[in-house]
Enzyme design. Sequence first.
Site, PDB file in Angstrom:
ATOM      1  N   ASP A  16       0.855  -1.186   0.000  1.00 19.12           N
ATOM      2  CA  ASP A  16       0.000   0.000   0.000  1.00 19.12           C
ATOM      3  C   ASP A  16       0.890   1.234   0.000  1.00 19.12           C
ATOM      4  OD1 ASP A  16      -2.318  -1.484   0.062  1.00 19.12           O
ATOM      5  OD2 ASP A  16      -2.642  -1.267   2.213  1.00 19.12           O
ATOM      6  N   ASP A 299     -10.916  -7.310   7.173  1.00 22.11           N
ATOM      7  CA  ASP A 299      -9.664  -8.050   7.344  1.00 22.11           C
ATOM      8  C   ASP A 299      -9.254  -8.093   8.814  1.00 22.11           C
ATOM      9  OD1 ASP A 299      -9.586  -8.223   4.568  1.00 22.11           O
ATOM     10  OD2 ASP A 299      -8.221  -6.533   4.345  1.00 22.11           O
TER      11      ASP A 299
END
Length: 344
Positions: A16, A299
């Site tokens: 990310d 998640d």
Amino acid sequence: MANEGCLLGYGNPLLDISVQGNADFLKKYDLKADNSILAEDKHKGMYDDMTETFEDSVEYGPGGATLNSLRIAQWLSGVPKATTFFGCINEGDKYGKILCSKAEEENVNFKHQNNSEVPTGTCAVIVTGTSRSLCANLAAANCFTESHLDVEENWKLVEKAQYYYIAGFPLTVCPAAMLRIAKHSGEKGKTFCTNLSAPFICQFFKDPLMELMPFVDILFGNETEAETFAKEHNFGTEDRKEIAKKIAAMPKDNASKPRVVIITQAEDPIIVAKGGEVTEYPVIPIKPENIVDTNGAGDAFVGGFLAQLVKGESEAKCIKCGVYAANVVIQQSGCTFPAQPDFE
């Protein structure tokens, strides 16, 4: 009790790359605020462009659904390298090196497959005000092959683990690897967990998902995914409790171990179906102004649940820890968390 290597996962590892961007940059690459897309050719140069244009605000973090859940489980486990992760990167490029080092810093045993032909997968996170635009380039993550499991030291890690978590996304990359791990889990009486992950998995990858389903001991999903699954399988109901019960009752290879189906519903109670019974668990109330980013909530919930599951804790405690982890993460930017958990 949790120990080294007790939880193993396979997924699409992405680095990310987060920046504080602006509307002009979004327009340049035809992106929208609060949207999530897969990169096209026109986005390929964007990743280097954004790190140069907004170099003062660049933050790097490990990402991808399975890896995020394992990072959370690792954070909460208190046991070094309790988690092992398989996925494909380009170990020679700068993003691959950052991804490896970040995962290792968090004590995840990152046993990657290398592909030097394509770049490491990345996900651009362009923040404008309170909005986030996500653009994922799977790249190397899309190149994982089952041969990684043929490497002796890797298969030994599969054999060492007692619990497995693989999100639904790798069904688009290497369902054979998922099935091989799931069958091993079933044969050895271990616990295999997966996730519906996204409506498109339920719609367009229905066949590999259903091939996997007989070996699934614990299935996670959110309300939208559960409803999509029900439509695809002609359940004839939109009642989420009934949907959860019907999924739990689908054929299972090891019938002596009833499947557990867990459906999250944002701020509404979590539904758990098992053996024809449904239990509901509340989430932690949170004021809208305290929510920073909901992207990693699902998640994180899975990671919290797994952290207690590998310790042999009760269903209620597993759920409680999942709710705790999700509550922590939605108050942070991205799937990040403080140095030490305070879950009790």
